[in-house]
Design a protein around this motif. Structure first.
Motif, PDB file in Angstrom:
ATOM      1  N   THR A 137      13.442   9.714   8.503  1.00 41.24           N
ATOM      2  CA  THR A 137      13.512   8.311   8.089  1.00 41.24           C
ATOM      3  C   THR A 137      12.511   7.459   8.865  1.00 41.24           C
ATOM      4  OG1 THR A 137      15.836   8.568   7.536  1.00 41.24           O
ATOM      5  CG2 THR A 137      15.034   6.320   7.844  1.00 41.24           C
ATOM      6  N   ALA A 138      12.471   7.627  10.182  1.00 44.17           N
ATOM      7  CA  ALA A 138      11.542   6.834  10.997  1.00 44.17           C
ATOM      8  C   ALA A 138      10.094   7.163  10.649  1.00 44.17           C
ATOM      9  CB  ALA A 138      11.798   7.089  12.477  1.00 44.17           C
ATOM     10  N   SER A 139       9.819   8.413  10.327  1.00 42.98           N
ATOM     11  CA  SER A 139       8.457   8.780   9.934  1.00 42.98           C
ATOM     12  C   SER A 139       8.065   8.116   8.621  1.00 42.98           C
ATOM     13  CB  SER A 139       8.339  10.299   9.798  1.00 42.98           C
ATOM     14  OG  SER A 139       8.626  10.922  11.013  1.00 42.98           O
ATOM     15  N   GLY A 140       8.974   8.125   7.677  1.00 42.75           N
ATOM     16  CA  GLY A 140       8.687   7.508   6.386  1.00 42.75           C
ATOM     17  C   GLY A 140       8.529   6.001   6.462  1.00 42.75           C
ATOM     18  N   VAL A 141       9.339   5.363   7.280  1.00 42.97           N
ATOM     19  CA  VAL A 141       9.252   3.914   7.431  1.00 42.97           C
ATOM     20  C   VAL A 141       8.056   3.542   8.312  1.00 42.97           C
ATOM     21  CG1 VAL A 141      10.427   1.878   8.364  1.00 42.97           C
ATOM     22  CG2 VAL A 141      11.705   3.563   7.047  1.00 42.97           C
ATOM     23  N   GLY A 142       7.763   4.369   9.306  1.00 44.88           N
ATOM     24  CA  GLY A 142       6.680   4.066  10.234  1.00 44.88           C
ATOM     25  C   GLY A 142       5.288   4.316   9.689  1.00 44.88           C
ATOM     26  N   LEU A 143       5.147   5.167   8.662  1.00 42.70           N
ATOM     27  CA  LEU A 143       3.827   5.471   8.115  1.00 42.70           C
ATOM     28  C   LEU A 143       3.080   4.238   7.629  1.00 42.70           C
ATOM     29  CD1 LEU A 143       1.626   7.465   7.200  1.00 42.70           C
ATOM     30  CD2 LEU A 143       2.865   7.659   5.049  1.00 42.70           C
ATOM     31  N   ALA A 154       0.827  -1.197   0.000  1.00 41.59           N
ATOM     32  CA  ALA A 154       0.000   0.000   0.000  1.00 41.59           C
ATOM     33  C   ALA A 154       0.862   1.249   0.000  1.00 41.59           C
ATOM     34  CB  ALA A 154      -0.929   0.005   1.212  1.00 41.59           C
ATOM     35  N   HIS A 155       1.945   1.224   0.729  1.00 45.90           N
ATOM     36  CA  HIS A 155       2.831   2.378   0.754  1.00 45.90           C
ATOM     37  C   HIS A 155       3.456   2.600  -0.621  1.00 45.90           C
ATOM     38  CE1 HIS A 155       5.412   5.465   2.258  1.00 45.90           C
ATOM     39  NE2 HIS A 155       6.493   4.808   1.840  1.00 45.90           N
ATOM     40  N   GLY A 156       3.806   1.543  -1.302  1.00 46.58           N
ATOM     41  CA  GLY A 156       4.363   1.665  -2.646  1.00 46.58           C
ATOM     42  C   GLY A 156       3.360   2.270  -3.608  1.00 46.58           C
ATOM     43  N   LYS A 214       2.938   7.848  18.245  1.00 44.04           N
ATOM     44  CA  LYS A 214       4.077   7.479  17.400  1.00 44.04           C
ATOM     45  C   LYS A 214       5.000   8.682  17.165  1.00 44.04           C
ATOM     46  CE  LYS A 214       2.224   3.691  17.563  1.00 44.04           C
ATOM     47  NZ  LYS A 214       1.983   3.591  18.978  1.00 44.04           N
ATOM     48  N   VAL A 215       4.428   9.874  17.017  1.00 42.42           N
ATOM     49  CA  VAL A 215       5.240  11.085  16.861  1.00 42.42           C
ATOM     50  C   VAL A 215       6.096  11.300  18.111  1.00 42.42           C
ATOM     51  CG1 VAL A 215       5.134  13.612  16.699  1.00 42.42           C
ATOM     52  CG2 VAL A 215       3.683  12.208  15.235  1.00 42.42           C
ATOM     53  N   LEU A 216       5.507  11.120  19.280  1.00 46.42           N
ATOM     54  CA  LEU A 216       6.265  11.277  20.522  1.00 46.42           C
ATOM     55  C   LEU A 216       7.354  10.214  20.653  1.00 46.42           C
ATOM     56  CD1 LEU A 216       3.354  12.172  22.974  1.00 46.42           C
ATOM     57  CD2 LEU A 216       5.127  13.699  22.084  1.00 46.42           C
ATOM     58  N   ALA A 217       7.051   8.980  20.261  1.00 46.77           N
ATOM     59  CA  ALA A 217       8.053   7.913  20.325  1.00 46.77           C
ATOM     60  C   ALA A 217       9.218   8.205  19.389  1.00 46.77           C
ATOM     61  CB  ALA A 217       7.419   6.566  19.979  1.00 46.77           C
ATOM     62  N   LEU A 263       7.505   0.695  20.016  1.00 46.93           N
ATOM     63  CA  LEU A 263       8.923   0.353  20.159  1.00 46.93           C
ATOM     64  C   LEU A 263       9.633   0.301  18.813  1.00 46.93           C
ATOM     65  CD1 LEU A 263       8.664  -2.354  22.950  1.00 46.93           C
ATOM     66  CD2 LEU A 263       9.451   0.001  23.158  1.00 46.93           C
ATOM     67  N   ILE A 264       8.941  -0.163  17.781  1.00 48.32           N
ATOM     68  CA  ILE A 264       9.551  -0.222  16.456  1.00 48.32           C
ATOM     69  C   ILE A 264       9.895   1.173  15.956  1.00 48.32           C
ATOM     70  CG2 ILE A 264       9.069  -0.715  14.012  1.00 48.32           C
ATOM     71  CD1 ILE A 264       7.560  -3.218  15.006  1.00 48.32           C
TER      72      ILE A 264
END
Length: 153
Positions: free
Chosen positions: A70-76, A10-12, A89-92, A50-51
């Motif tokens: 990077t974490a935002s892009g991978v975590g979305l 879906a992200h792709g 997730k933003v706070l983490a 945690l991820i």
């Protein structure tokens, strides 16, 4: 594993859209549709938190800004199919990005000069307190997440 593949796919698909907002909306809609069609259950909140925290640790990337992006892009894609609070997730991610200060961090050099420390002493002191701050922040984020879950917000 099928749900994770659906979210990645879906992200792709979302990346082909004209604007970032359209890409995000398309990825989230597609992820929900694919996850529902495969009977996927939502991802548990704590492991996902945690991820994204681990993904945002700047020790691997060097820069806090790069770690956050990077974490935002991978975590979305993970967040899109999970049904958990995006604010958590933003706070983490923010907590993870402040850990492990080292020599390419401008704050380390300011800290070194203000306290008249050697480079080794500055690295030891600043890395210790930023890492403790990061872990305590993660504890607060996980506590806040359990409160929101208990309140069914």
């Amino acid at each position: 594993m099928e749900g994770a593949g659906a979210v990645c796919a879906a992200h792709g698909f979302g990346a082909l859209s004209a604007t970032p907002e359209a890409a995000t909306a398309k990825a989230m809609t597609t992820a929900h549709r694919l996850a529902a069609s495969q009977g996927a259950r939502p991802i548990a909140a704590y492991p996902l938190t945690l991820i994204v925290y681990i993904l945002s640790l700047r020790v691997a990337l060097g820069s806090a800004t790069v770690a956050v992006v990077t974490a935002s892009g991978v975590g979305l894609p993970l967040l899109a199919g999970s049904g958990v609070h995006p604010e958590i997730k933003v706070l983490a991610i923010s907590c993870g990005s402040i850990a492990f200060s080292h020599v390419n961090d401008p704050g380390l050099w300011m800290f070194k000069e203000y306290f008249n420390l050697s480079v080794i002493d500055a690295i030891k002191a600043r890395t210790t307190y930023t890492t403790v701050l990061s872990v305590l922040g993660l504890g607060g984020v996980l506590a806040m997440e359990s409160v929101l879950d208990a309140l069914s917000v």
